[in-house]
Design an enzyme around this catalytic site. Structure first.
Site, PDB file in Angstrom:
ATOM      1  N   CYS A   6      71.449  55.496  10.536  1.00 20.00           N
ATOM      2  CA  CYS A   6      71.435  54.105  10.994  1.00 20.00           C
ATOM      3  C   CYS A   6      72.437  54.032  12.134  1.00 20.00           C
ATOM      4  O   CYS A   6      73.556  54.549  12.012  1.00 20.00           O
ATOM      5  CB  CYS A   6      71.861  53.182   9.847  1.00 20.00           C
ATOM      6  N   CYS A  45      67.133  51.851  16.632  1.00 22.53           N
ATOM      7  CA  CYS A  45      67.239  51.354  15.263  1.00 22.53           C
ATOM      8  C   CYS A  45      66.291  52.168  14.404  1.00 22.53           C
ATOM      9  O   CYS A  45      65.072  52.157  14.624  1.00 22.53           O
ATOM     10  CB  CYS A  45      66.827  49.880  15.265  1.00 22.53           C
TER      11      CYS A  45
END
Ligand code: DGL
Length: 272
Positions: A180, A70
């Site tokens: 992302c 992440c």
């Protein structure tokens, strides 16, 4: 070796999927913090708390190394995580460096969550590698919601991309950096918008290669063979993975089917 991988949600599955290609012989514990997704619209204090909890949980389950799959949690918490836990911890950051190195002249667009774009970590990366100021940044928070809903090719997704990109001339761009992990699922839609010439660059391949280096593991040289699953039993059998959604072990048919579909989607879009 038991490797823990966490994200706010299903974005991290794209990193796990890449690990299946390059490091198929390892054991994995995958953790999606579905109770708190999206991280990209939370405060740094909240994200720090979630990241520490996730890491602690994975350590308790026996993880010997961690991948923070992440970009958002990495931006906020990687230093604190490394200072708190005594195992190798890898983070992720938008793959700006390869984008700058692999291209010349034209512009590069980095899409990420609002937190990743605001945090100093990305600013200092740009300061180091974007000497010619070719990089533009754009927050795309709704893609995280679409991904969590398993909505990848809808008209709403395409309209959202069009609207977000409308302030830029797509002819100016030679690369789109997916900053992302949730954004990997939408590669066909970016391709449709930007055409065939624009490079789509994500950090997954580099992250797993780096993980292999850090852990002293050999990557699989047949890594380019396709990894599809026709049923979730086969997926579980062949991958030695435990899946958790916010501390709950996933063992119900409906969620395992969902995970299987997502892995198949990731395989489909891997080379786009
Ligand atoms: N997948 C995450 C990232 O790479 C976070 C998405 C979110 O929860 O907002 O940034």
């Amino acid at each position: 070796m038991k490797i823990g991988i966490f994200d706010s949600g299903i974005g991290g599955l794209s990193v796990l999927h890449e690990a299946y290609h390059q490091l198929p012989g390892q054991e994995y514990i995958f953790y999606a913090d579905t109770e708190h997704v999206p991280y990209g619209q939370k405060t740094p204090e909240q994200i720090m708390g979630y990241a520490m909890d996730n890491a602690r949980f994975l350590m308790e389950k026996g993880a010997e190394a961690l991948v923070v799959a992440c970009n958002t949690a990495t931006s906020v918490a990687i230093k604190e995580l490394r200072a708190s836990f005594d195992i190798p911890i890898l983070g992720m950051e938008p793959a700006v460096k390869p984008a700058v190195e692999e291209t010349e002249k034209k512009r590069i667009m980095v899409i990420a969550t609002p937190v990743t774009i605001r945090e100093d970590k990305l600013k200092s990366l740009l300061h180091r590698v974007d000497e010619q100021h070719r990089v533009d940044l754009l927050a795309m928070p709704r893609l995280v919601e679409f991904a969590e809903r398993e909505e990848f090719d809808s008209k709403e997704v395409k309209d959202y991309l069009k609207e977000q990109f409308s302030g830029f001339d797509k002819e100016d761009y030679c690369a789109l950096v997916l900053g992302c992990t949730h954004f990997n699922y939408f590669k066909p839609a970016y391709r449709e918008y930007f055409g065939d010439e624009t490079l789509l660059i994500d950090g997954n391949h580099g992250t797993i290669r780096h993980l292999a280096d850090v852990l002293g593991l050999e990557t699989d040289k047949t890594q380019d063979k396709e990894v599809y699953y026709d049923d979730y039993h086969k997926m579980l059998c062949s991958t030695k993975t435990e899946y958790y959604f916010s501390k709950k072990l996933i063992n119900d048919e409906k969620t395992l089917e969902h995970l299987k579909r997502l892995h198949n989607r990731l395989e489909q879009v891997r080379k786009i």
